[in-house]
Every structure is written in structure tokens, then in C-alpha cells.
Scaffold this motif. Structure first.
Motif, PDB file in Angstrom:
ATOM      1  N   ALA A 213       0.825  -1.209   0.000  1.00 18.54           N
ATOM      2  CA  ALA A 213       0.000   0.000   0.000  1.00 18.54           C
ATOM      3  C   ALA A 213       0.855   1.253   0.000  1.00 18.54           C
ATOM      4  CB  ALA A 213      -0.923  -0.014   1.216  1.00 18.54           C
ATOM      5  N   ALA A 214       1.982   1.225   0.699  1.00 19.05           N
ATOM      6  CA  ALA A 214       2.820   2.416   0.817  1.00 19.05           C
ATOM      7  C   ALA A 214       3.593   2.721  -0.455  1.00 19.05           C
ATOM      8  CB  ALA A 214       3.790   2.249   1.991  1.00 19.05           C
ATOM      9  N   GLY A 215       4.026   1.689  -1.173  1.00 22.12           N
ATOM     10  CA  GLY A 215       4.858   1.923  -2.352  1.00 22.12           C
ATOM     11  C   GLY A 215       4.230   1.539  -3.668  1.00 22.12           C
ATOM     12  N   GLY A 216       3.003   0.986  -3.643  1.00 21.35           N
ATOM     13  CA  GLY A 216       2.362   0.564  -4.885  1.00 21.35           C
ATOM     14  C   GLY A 216       2.948  -0.713  -5.451  1.00 21.35           C
ATOM     15  N   HIS A 217       3.534  -1.539  -4.610  1.00 20.67           N
ATOM     16  CA  HIS A 217       4.209  -2.753  -5.076  1.00 20.67           C
ATOM     17  C   HIS A 217       3.206  -3.894  -5.260  1.00 20.67           C
ATOM     18  CE1 HIS A 217       7.871  -0.618  -4.091  1.00 20.67           C
ATOM     19  NE2 HIS A 217       7.458  -0.469  -2.853  1.00 20.67           N
ATOM     20  N   HIS A 218       3.328  -4.606  -6.372  1.00 25.05           N
ATOM     21  CA  HIS A 218       2.456  -5.746  -6.639  1.00 25.05           C
ATOM     22  C   HIS A 218       2.779  -6.873  -5.658  1.00 25.05           C
ATOM     23  CE1 HIS A 218       1.398  -3.474 -10.081  1.00 25.05           C
ATOM     24  NE2 HIS A 218       2.524  -3.681 -10.724  1.00 25.05           N
ATOM     25  N   ALA A 420       0.060   6.644   4.707  1.00 21.78           N
ATOM     26  CA  ALA A 420      -0.110   8.012   4.209  1.00 21.78           C
ATOM     27  C   ALA A 420       1.162   8.827   4.406  1.00 21.78           C
ATOM     28  CB  ALA A 420      -1.283   8.672   4.921  1.00 21.78           C
ATOM     29  N   ASP A 421       1.832   8.660   5.555  1.00 19.58           N
ATOM     30  CA  ASP A 421       3.086   9.385   5.797  1.00 19.58           C
ATOM     31  C   ASP A 421       4.165   8.969   4.800  1.00 19.58           C
ATOM     32  OD1 ASP A 421       1.914  10.702   7.897  1.00 19.58           O
ATOM     33  OD2 ASP A 421       2.743   9.376   9.449  1.00 19.58           O
ATOM     34  N   ALA A 422       4.262   7.654   4.536  1.00 13.73           N
ATOM     35  CA  ALA A 422       5.262   7.163   3.583  1.00 13.73           C
ATOM     36  C   ALA A 422       4.970   7.676   2.175  1.00 13.73           C
ATOM     37  CB  ALA A 422       5.296   5.634   3.598  1.00 13.73           C
ATOM     38  N   ARG A 423       3.706   7.714   1.793  1.00  6.75           N
ATOM     39  CA  ARG A 423       3.348   8.222   0.465  1.00  6.75           C
ATOM     40  C   ARG A 423       3.638   9.713   0.349  1.00  6.75           C
ATOM     41  NH1 ARG A 423      -1.177   5.596  -3.136  1.00  6.75           N
ATOM     42  NH2 ARG A 423      -0.743   3.418  -2.786  1.00  6.75           N
ATOM     43  N   GLU A 424       3.462  10.431   1.439  1.00  4.71           N
ATOM     44  CA  GLU A 424       3.767  11.862   1.413  1.00  4.71           C
ATOM     45  C   GLU A 424       5.260  12.093   1.205  1.00  4.71           C
ATOM     46  OE1 GLU A 424       3.207  15.831   4.226  1.00  4.71           O
ATOM     47  OE2 GLU A 424       2.193  13.954   4.746  1.00  4.71           O
ATOM     48  N   LEU A 425       6.091  11.271   1.861  1.00  7.57           N
ATOM     49  CA  LEU A 425       7.539  11.366   1.640  1.00  7.57           C
ATOM     50  C   LEU A 425       7.882  11.103   0.176  1.00  7.57           C
ATOM     51  CD1 LEU A 425       8.994   9.509   4.773  1.00  7.57           C
ATOM     52  CD2 LEU A 425       9.189  11.949   4.244  1.00  7.57           C
ATOM     53  N   ALA A 426       7.283  10.061  -0.394  1.00 10.71           N
ATOM     54  CA  ALA A 426       7.546   9.731  -1.798  1.00 10.71           C
ATOM     55  C   ALA A 426       7.085  10.854  -2.725  1.00 10.71           C
ATOM     56  CB  ALA A 426       6.855   8.419  -2.163  1.00 10.71           C
ATOM     57  N   ALA A 427       5.927  11.467  -2.415  1.00 12.09           N
ATOM     58  CA  ALA A 427       5.412  12.549  -3.256  1.00 12.09           C
ATOM     59  C   ALA A 427       6.324  13.760  -3.217  1.00 12.09           C
ATOM     60  CB  ALA A 427       4.001  12.928  -2.798  1.00 12.09           C
ATOM     61  N   ARG A 428       6.885  14.057  -2.053  1.00  9.83           N
ATOM     62  CA  ARG A 428       7.823  15.194  -1.968  1.00  9.83           C
ATOM     63  C   ARG A 428       9.112  14.902  -2.729  1.00  9.83           C
ATOM     64  NH1 ARG A 428       6.306  15.727   3.739  1.00  9.83           N
ATOM     65  NH2 ARG A 428       8.291  14.746   4.325  1.00  9.83           N
ATOM     66  N   ARG A 429       9.478  13.619  -2.771  1.00 10.86           N
ATOM     67  CA  ARG A 429      10.739  13.248  -3.422  1.00 10.86           C
ATOM     68  C   ARG A 429      10.601  13.152  -4.937  1.00 10.86           C
ATOM     69  NH1 ARG A 429      11.097   8.561  -1.335  1.00 10.86           N
ATOM     70  NH2 ARG A 429      12.071   9.251   0.610  1.00 10.86           N
ATOM     71  N   GLY A 431       7.470  13.650  -6.826  1.00  6.96           N
ATOM     72  CA  GLY A 431       6.392  14.405  -7.450  1.00  6.96           C
ATOM     73  C   GLY A 431       5.047  13.803  -7.093  1.00  6.96           C
ATOM     74  N   GLU A 432       4.017  14.613  -7.160  1.00  2.51           N
ATOM     75  CA  GLU A 432       2.687  14.174  -6.764  1.00  2.51           C
ATOM     76  C   GLU A 432       2.205  13.006  -7.624  1.00  2.51           C
ATOM     77  OE1 GLU A 432      -0.338  14.065  -4.261  1.00  2.51           O
ATOM     78  OE2 GLU A 432       1.251  15.583  -4.130  1.00  2.51           O
ATOM     79  N   GLY A 433       1.698  11.976  -6.949  1.00  5.73           N
ATOM     80  CA  GLY A 433       1.117  10.842  -7.655  1.00  5.73           C
ATOM     81  C   GLY A 433       2.106   9.789  -8.114  1.00  5.73           C
ATOM     82  N   VAL A 434       3.415   9.961  -7.847  1.00  2.01           N
ATOM     83  CA  VAL A 434       4.424   8.980  -8.263  1.00  2.01           C
ATOM     84  C   VAL A 434       4.771   8.100  -7.070  1.00  2.01           C
ATOM     85  CG1 VAL A 434       6.724   8.633  -9.231  1.00  2.01           C
ATOM     86  CG2 VAL A 434       5.351  10.593  -9.950  1.00  2.01           C
ATOM     87  N   TRP A 435       4.562   6.801  -7.230  1.00  2.00           N
ATOM     88  CA  TRP A 435       4.902   5.853  -6.177  1.00  2.00           C
ATOM     89  C   TRP A 435       6.370   5.477  -6.271  1.00  2.00           C
ATOM     90  CZ3 TRP A 435       0.308   1.923  -7.058  1.00  2.00           C
ATOM     91  CH2 TRP A 435      -0.878   2.529  -6.650  1.00  2.00           C
ATOM     92  N   ASN A 436       6.892   4.887  -5.194  1.00  2.00           N
ATOM     93  CA  ASN A 436       8.259   4.360  -5.245  1.00  2.00           C
ATOM     94  C   ASN A 436       8.393   3.315  -6.346  1.00  2.00           C
ATOM     95  OD1 ASN A 436       9.373   5.899  -3.159  1.00  2.00           O
ATOM     96  ND2 ASN A 436       8.634   4.494  -1.586  1.00  2.00           N
TER      97      ASN A 436
END
Length: 508
Positions: A213-218, A420-429, A431-436
Motif C-alpha cells: 500500500a505504501a509503495g504501490g508494489h504488486h 499516508a506518511d510514507a506516500r507523502e515522503l515519496a510525493a515530496r521526493r 512528485g505528486e502521484g508517483v509511487w516508489n
């Protein structure tokens, strides 16, 4: 009220080619001859039947129908036209050609809707992508049926004018009645789903669900019947954050195009959850059909979760159709008449038994499958597709004490907050809407310590993993680091990421 021969009336409609709506110029002219209506410009059967619907609707609405030959051209002529959404534009063109309304009334107006025999104007599938197409085309107004107005008004751009029937259409265009304005459908936030706390035991699988859920990993969950695979997969959906407004509109557009969304439905900010049966066809999963291909389950799960339960009961050639879309995040379907692209950025969660009977390796029940049956069963999941599943977890039956005891894990709200916190870190790194999962490779490596990269390279070599496994394990490690609130990926993060690629329950 007959117009002189040679008068040409022009209106604009919309043809849906996949998720993209193209403007169709509808030209209507009266000519000498036997009274009839002829449609040209590659119309399908539903479009050709528009003549009968519109003519009967005119009579029921007490509007004048000319006693001459009517020719309606749908341009561009080489673009196939499908569906009943052209009815309203054809009716408006006849009104202009017969001078029942002034031609200037249709300046900047696009029309999209089906006309009933009683003159009523109805909604048709695809109102949202049609409204987006009208916006891109520079339309000032979009005329639709009353039921479709709240959905069309969700798109910023043209003024949406709802009409109940052809009588109101004529009155509005003739400036005899003030046009009504549509209000957009309301938004609905995600509701409360099943709680992750309901799952007993399975600590490793819980952690994998959180990472997915945090990184969009299958994610692949393998284990005997009743160990909690499907429970975990469905509860993963509750960990996904609400959709942004643009993402929600894109999801709703796909559902509208597939005819799975009523025009009056509120706009849901909940990520979609699709659970196709394992007997689904390749066209049902990826998209297809005659004429213009329709979106499949993969695209209908865009920005959400695609759950494939009983994965290895699905034919291999159907599963292999997922390989390219999972990598690219979109589906390209090419047919004789059209090639369409549908977005397909999904989180895939698959659940399967280790063998046909389900009890291979179970400590509580003996497996009854012959080795050749097990081999054929596992061969349905090809190596390349397995390689694209970042997290591969083998589950064991839950112990009796855990089943009878109190809940031993965190609830959905607690885990969702970390996600949600992990996704926010990824979005700041990134860009918005881009998962790890989708982060640029070079930028991803720059967030890793050299020792972590070397440790991952050694693990890949020792385990005989592919270069893709290296890349995907690194992305999982980045998500683990984000959940730990670590700025750099370290060796400990890499070691945990590699551990999720060691499951052999479905190895081919």
C-alpha cells in the motif's frame, strides 16, 4: 416552414474513441426527393437508427419534420461512429436546417445524448469523457439530457445545459426559455471497510500488505485454503489513501465509458476495487470487444486495487496479457477500426493455493496432488509475470491459540496513517502521484547508500535473480526506508526487501 434547398446546418457532437472524445461535425442539408433521412460518415447500426428515433420524437414533440430528403453527414467521414450519443446533435441540426431555431444558437455548443421516441433526452455511457473532450475542443456550452447533467458538470470548462426533451431544446435554442444550469454531482469520501485487525497471525504477510500500500508494489500471497489470503488482500484496499479530484474524475470516466456508472451517481474519492472471477477472458481483463475496444477490469481498477483471487486457476495466456500493462501502466488495444489507450496504473494483489488441492506443505492436511499436476498448475504463472510481483509471501495455517485469542495486530486506521506518511515522503521526493514503484531509476539510486547497493547486488547474484528483481527489490527497500522515516536506503532495508522474493510456494 421548409428551408430552401442548399441551406446547410452545422452542429457538433462527440465520438468516443477509448477514453478520448473526438469532435464530430454534423452537417445537415435538405434536398429534393422522397422524404427520408440518410446518414453518412461511417455510422454503426445504433447511429443509423437515430433517424427513426429523431423523426418519431419530432412528431411526439409537435415539431416540424420536413417533407424533403434530409442528408446528415458525420465528419470526419473516416472515423467510425458508435452509439446513440449523436441523437441530440442530429435533432438540433434538423431544427436549424428547418429554421425552427437560428443557426447562431448553436455557436460554441456541443451536444451529446440519446433521444427517446417520446422526445425525452436521455444519458448515454461516456458522459464524463465526452465532457472532457468538449472542453479540449473549446466548447462554450455542452447540451446533455437532464440525467447526465450532474456528471457532465464535474468537468471544469463548458457550461452544461440540461434539457428534458426536444421541446425544451427548441425553446432554449430559440431563446424562448432561459437555459438551466447544471450543478456538479457531490463528492463522497471513502467509507469504513473491513478492518485489518480481524486478521489473526500472519505478521509477515501483514507487513507485506503495508509495504504494498505504501509503495504501490504488486503482491503475491500464496498458502493453503483458509489461512487469510483473501482477507488480507481485501483489507489492503482500506490502506489506500483517498483519490485526488483529477484521479477520481479519471476513474469515474472509465466507469462511465464502461456503462458501470449512473450519471446521477456522486463522485467517489474511494480508490476502485475490482475482483474479476478467475474465469475472466483476456478481453474482459485487459479490454476489447467489437468496434471500439472497451476498458477491461485492469483499466477499471486504475488508481486502485486489482485483486486476482485463485490466480493459478486462470489460464496462462490470460495472465500473461498482464505483463506489458503492469510494466507500462497503460493498455494499448489495436483493432482494425481503431487503436485505443486506457490507463492502467493499478496495485495488483494476487492470491493462490500452492497446488490444485491447496494443501501442499500444510502441517494439518496431506496433499493429494500428483507431481505432474502440481507442475502444470504452477506453470500457469510464467517466470516473467512472477518477476513483476515485487512482494511474494508464503502464508501458513493460523495456529489454534491465535484463532481463539484476542486480536494480535494493528487496526486499519493505524497502519493507514503510516502508509499516508510514507506516500507523502515519496510525493515530496518524486512528485505528486508517483509511487516508489514508478520512481526514476537514477534518482532512486541516489537515495541509497553504496553499501546497500553492493549488498543487493551480492544477494541478486547469490540467489540467481534477474536484473528486474534488482530494480524492484531496490524500490521495495526505498518504501521500507520511508516507513522507517529514513532518508537513505541502508543494508537492513535491502535485506528485508530481498526476503520478500524468496517464497517458493509457486515457483515455476
Amino acid at each position: 416552414m421548409n428551408a430552401p434547398h442548399g441551406v446547410l446546418a452545422v452542429t457538433h457532437g462527440l465520438a468516443l474513441v477509448g477514453l478520448r472524445a473526438r469532435t464530430v461535425r454534423i452537417e445537415c442539408a435538405l434536398a429534393p426527393g422522397i422524404p427520408s433521412l440518410r446518414l453518412v460518415g461511417l455510422p454503426d447500426a445504433a447511429v443509423r437508427e437515430a433517424g427513426d428515433r429523431v423523426r418519431t420524437a419530432f412528431a411526439r414533440s409537435r415539431l416540424h419534420w420536413p417533407r424533403e430528403r434530409i442528408v446528415v453527414n458525420l465528419a470526419p467521414a473516416d472515423l467510425p461512429k458508435f452509439g446513440s450519443g449523436f441523437d441530440l446533435a442530429i435533432a438540433a441540426a434538423v431544427l436549424v436546417a428547418t429554421r425552427q431555431v437560428p443557426a447562431a444558437a448553436l455557436d460554441g455548443a456541443w451536444l451529446f445524448g440519446e433521444v427517446g421516441l417520446d422526445g425525452s433526452v436521455r444519458a448515454v455511457p461516456g458522459v464524463l469523457p465526452a465532457a472532457e473532450g468538449a472542453r479540449r475542443a473549446g466548447a462554450a456550452r455542452l447540451v446533455v439530457g437532464d440525467p447526465a447533467a450532474p456528471e457532465a458538470a464535474l468537468v471544469d470548462g463548458p457550461d452544461v445545459l440540461p434539457v428534458r426533451d426536444l421541446g425544451e431544446l427548441r425553446s432554449v435554442l430559440a431563446d424562448e426559455q432561459r437555459a438551466r444550469r447544471a450543478s456538479p454531482a457531490p463528492y463522497v469520501l471513502p467509507g469504513n471497510g473491513p478492518d485489518l485487525r480481524d486478521v489473526r497471525g500472519q505478521a509477515v504477510a501483514r507487513r507485506a500488505v503495508e509495504l504494498a500500500a505504501a509503495g504501490g508494489h504488486h503482491l503475491l500471497l500464496a498458502g493453503p485454503p483458509g489461512c487469510g489470503k483473501t482477507m488480507l488482500a481485501r483489507r489492503l484496499h482500506g490502506l489506500l489513501p483517498p483519490l485526488s479530484l483529477p484521479a477520481a474524475l479519471e476513474v469515474a470516466s472509465l466507469a462511465s465509458l464502461a456503462g458501470e456508472r449512473a450519471a446521477e451517481d456522486p463522485l467517489s474519492l474511494e480508490p476502485p476495487l475490482r475482483e474479476p472471477h478467475h474465469s475472466v477472458s483476456a478481453a474482459g481483463l485487459i479490454g476489447g470487444g467489437s468496434g471500439i475496444p472497451r476498458p477491461g477490469e485492469l483499466s477499471l481498477a486504475h488508481h486502485g486495487l486489482l485483486l486476482l483471487d485463485e490466480l493459478l486457476e486462470t489460464p496462462r495466456w490470460v495472465l500473461d496479457a498482464l505483463r506489458q500493462p503492469l510494466e507500462r501502466g497503460e493498455v494499448l488495444i489495436t483493432r482494425a477500426r481503431a487503436a485505443v489507450r486506457y490507463p492502467a496504473s493499478v496495485l495488483l494483489v494476487a492470491a493462490t493455493n500452492p497446488c490444485p488441492c491447496g494443501y501442499l506443505g500444510s502441517p494439518t492436511r496431506a496433499c493429494t496432488c500428483r507431481p505432474d499436476r502440481i507442475e502444470r498448475y504452477r506453470a500457469r504463472l510464467s517466470g516473467p509475470l512472477l518477476d513483476r510481483l515485487d512482494l511474494q509471501v508464503e502464508l501458513r495455517p493460523v495456529e489454534r491459540d491465535q484463532l481463539a485469542g484476542p486480536p494480535d495486530g494493528e487496526d486499519t486506521a493505524t497502519v493507514a496513517a503510516r502508509v499516508a506518511d510514507a506516500r507523502e515522503l515519496a510525493a515530496r521526493r518524486w512528485g505528486e502521484g508517483v509511487w516508489n514503484r514508478d520512481a526514476p531509476a537514477e534518482q532512486l539510486r541516489s537515495t541509497c547508500r553504496p553499501t546497500a547497493l553492493r549488498a543487493l547486488a551480492r544477494a541478486v547474484e547469490d540467489l540467481g535473480l534477474s536484473a528486474r528483481s534488482f530494480d524492484r527489490s531496490l524500490r521495495v527497500a526505498r518504501t521500507i526506508a520511508d516507513l522507517d522515516d529514513a532518508e537513505r536506503v541502508d543494508t537492513v532495508h535491502v535485506e528485508e526487501a530481498v526476503a520478500y522474493r524468496l517464497a517458493d510456494a509457486v515457483a515455476v
